[in-house]
Design a protein around this motif. Structure first.
Motif, mmCIF file in Angstrom:
data_model
loop_
_atom_site.group_PDB
_atom_site.id
_atom_site.type_symbol
_atom_site.label_atom_id
_atom_site.label_comp_id
_atom_site.label_asym_id
_atom_site.label_seq_id
_atom_site.Cartn_x
_atom_site.Cartn_y
_atom_site.Cartn_z
ATOM 1 N N HIS A 24 43.400 45.601 38.211
ATOM 2 C CA HIS A 24 41.964 45.646 37.919
ATOM 3 C C HIS A 24 41.761 45.133 36.505
ATOM 4 O O HIS A 24 42.346 45.646 35.548
ATOM 5 N N LEU A 25 40.926 44.110 36.346
ATOM 6 C CA LEU A 25 40.705 43.502 35.044
ATOM 7 C C LEU A 25 39.488 44.095 34.347
ATOM 8 O O LEU A 25 38.441 44.285 34.968
ATOM 9 N N ASP A 26 39.636 44.369 33.064
ATOM 10 C CA ASP A 26 38.472 44.620 32.217
ATOM 11 C C ASP A 26 38.023 43.241 31.726
ATOM 12 O O ASP A 26 38.419 42.772 30.650
ATOM 13 N N GLY A 36 45.786 49.969 39.467
ATOM 14 C CA GLY A 36 45.251 50.929 40.424
ATOM 15 C C GLY A 36 43.754 51.061 40.470
ATOM 16 O O GLY A 36 43.217 51.663 41.401
ATOM 17 N N GLY A 37 43.022 50.524 39.487
ATOM 18 C CA GLY A 37 41.576 50.639 39.531
ATOM 19 C C GLY A 37 40.974 50.786 38.152
ATOM 20 O O GLY A 37 41.691 50.728 37.136
ATOM 21 N N GLY A 44 42.702 53.161 35.794
ATOM 22 C CA GLY A 44 44.159 53.089 35.752
ATOM 23 C C GLY A 44 44.711 52.808 34.365
ATOM 24 O O GLY A 44 43.975 52.535 33.410
ATOM 25 N N GLU A 45 46.033 52.867 34.272
ATOM 26 C CA GLU A 45 46.722 52.615 33.001
ATOM 27 C C GLU A 45 46.489 51.179 32.549
ATOM 28 O O GLU A 45 46.614 50.241 33.332
ATOM 29 N N ASP A 46 46.167 51.009 31.268
ATOM 30 C CA ASP A 46 45.986 49.674 30.703
ATOM 31 C C ASP A 46 47.344 49.126 30.263
ATOM 32 O O ASP A 46 47.962 49.644 29.330
ATOM 33 N N SER A 104 36.326 44.001 48.870
ATOM 34 C CA SER A 104 36.712 44.956 47.837
ATOM 35 C C SER A 104 35.468 45.580 47.201
ATOM 36 O O SER A 104 34.470 44.893 46.992
ATOM 37 N N PRO A 105 35.530 46.868 46.850
ATOM 38 C CA PRO A 105 34.341 47.503 46.266
ATOM 39 C C PRO A 105 34.033 47.020 44.857
ATOM 40 O O PRO A 105 32.889 47.071 44.414
ATOM 41 N N TYR A 106 35.072 46.565 44.132
ATOM 42 C CA TYR A 106 34.879 46.072 42.769
ATOM 43 C C TYR A 106 35.325 44.622 42.689
ATOM 44 O O TYR A 106 36.448 44.279 43.076
#
Length: 421
Positions: A186-188, A204-205, A208-210, A316-318
């Motif tokens: 998951h990208l910021d 993981g979303g 999740g851990e960066d 995908s939801p995001y």
């Protein structure tokens, strides 16, 4: 489900078709219409598209037409991937700005403005015809400059979402480096279209851990090499900028490189000729490897995911999309179009919360947003003075003498596409 691709004669299209065929459980397309005024290209692309569906056992029907109104009739979603003026106009966008020592590029700077001026009126006309055919249809815009075009669509009240393949490219690259499945990354991802930074890479979303610091520590040299930026710059920034930031961070170096070699447009035009010859082979039933060099990598996966989510399917939801700011970046107007992670569903795209943006990036985002507002005004209302103001506001130009010269060149090279000129 009926989907229509406007610009279906593009050499990109087999990439899209391949995704529709492979991901038919995610997006069960029953009818796919390819719309394009170029009958010769459409015949070649349409033939290959049908063979790809047949080879992969897709039961959907593919039709081709030059009639836009017939093509969008009853469509549930319409994908826009057109290029007004073709590669010849792109060649101009990439060359005449260089005479002023400015970057020549089809989506930013003076060339990007020229493309916006040619494109926005055409896209808005298409969108109105889509709305008349089916007011509930979604418009997915892949046509550059995506941010400006999407803002034009949303400002006119259309059900539209903008799409770019930069984010999914990073997702796939980082997943490979981390040895995990792409859906686990998951990208910021934050900024404007073609002006974005990866400020976090989470497993993981959204919560999740960066692992971005680890990625930069262990793979910074490779990431920097892919971006054609120096490794120490990435270490100092602590983020991963998109490739397009190179036009800002290494402007003069890029100008020299562009002056030395053949333009990207010239290389793409040659590639397109070769691809169209391949597409005409009746034995070819898959996208050729050469298509990967054309650009638009993973476009099909992103388009399928977005269309499926908008149409109530298994998307995908995001997803990273271009949509209204709505206060997400508080220093921008609510009606600005930003490119961020969003919750996507049948009601559209709603941006996820974004951490306060470092002034190092926020200043540039604000500057380019102001340019995009002026660019859209010039595209909608025309006039030399509006073109000049947009060029003067762009951070890659900014000097009045350059803006004056580039305004005259832009109008001269694009007169046939500008109703007001």
């Amino acid at each position: 489900m009926k989907l229509t691709v406007v610009g279906g004669g593009s050499t990109y299209t087999p990439e899209l078709i391949d995704g529709f065929a492979r991901l038919r459980d995610t997006l069960p397309v029953e009818e796919l219409v390819l719309v394009d005024p170029a009958a010769d290209r459409l015949e070649l692309v349409g033939g290959l598209a049908r063979r790809i569906f047949a080879k992969q056992g897709h039961p959907g029907r593919i039709t081709t037409t030059a009639d836009l109104d017939a093509g969008v009739a009853d469509a549930d979603a319409v994908l826009l991937q057109l290029r007004v003026g073709g590669q010849a106009a792109r060649q101009q966008d990439e060359t005449w700005p260089l005479e002023c020592g400015c970057v020549g590029q089809e989506t930013t700077g003076a060339g990007g403005l020229a493309k916006a001026l040619r494109t926005v009126p055409v896209v808005l006309d298409i969108a109105e015809r889509v709305r008349r055919a089916n007011p509930d249809a979604w418009i997915i815009d892949f046509t550059n400059p995506v941010g400006i075009v999407t803002r034009a669509l949303l400002q006119a009240g259309h059900r539209a979402v903008g799409l770019c393949n930069v984010a999914i490219g990073f997702q796939r690259k980082f997943a490979a480096l981390l040895d995990v499945a792409p859906h686990e990354v998951h990208l910021d991802h934050v900024g404007l279209n073609h002006l974005t930074w990866e400020t976090g890479v989470r497993l993981g979303g959204p919560e999740g851990e960066d692992v971005l610091p680890r990625l930069l520590a262990e793979h910074g040299e490779r990431i920097a090499g892919d971006l054609h930026l120096p490794r120490p710059l990435l270490d100092r920034l602590g983020v991963v900028p998109s490739y397009y930031l190179r036009y800002y961070y290494a402007h003069d170096q890029v100008v020299e490189e562009l002056r030395e070699g053949p333009s990207r447009a010239a290389r793409v035009a040659a590639m397109e000729r070769e691809l169209l010859t391949m597409y005409g082979d009746p034995e070819l039933a898959e996208k050729p490897a050469l298509l990967a060099q054309r650009g638009g990598a993973f476009y099909s996966e992103a388009a399928v995911d977005l269309a499926a989510a908008l149409l109530g399917g298994a998307g995908s939801p995001y997803q990273v999309v271009n949509t209204l700011n709505r206060g997400t970046l508080p220093f921008l107007p609510d009606d600005a179009v930003i490119e961020v992670q969003a919750a996507v569903g049948a009601n559209g795209a709603v941006p996820l919360p974004v951490a306060p943006l470092n002034p190092l990036y926020a200043g540039l985002v604000a500057n380019v947003t102001a340019y995009e507002e002026l660019a859209l005004d010039a595209a909608l209302r025309g006039g030399r003075e509006r073109v000049f103001e947009a060029l003067l506001a762009h951070p890659l130009i900014g000097q009045y003498a350059y803006a004056e010269t580039l305004t005259d060149q832009l109008i001269a090279h694009n007169r046939e596409h500008l109703a007001w000129a």
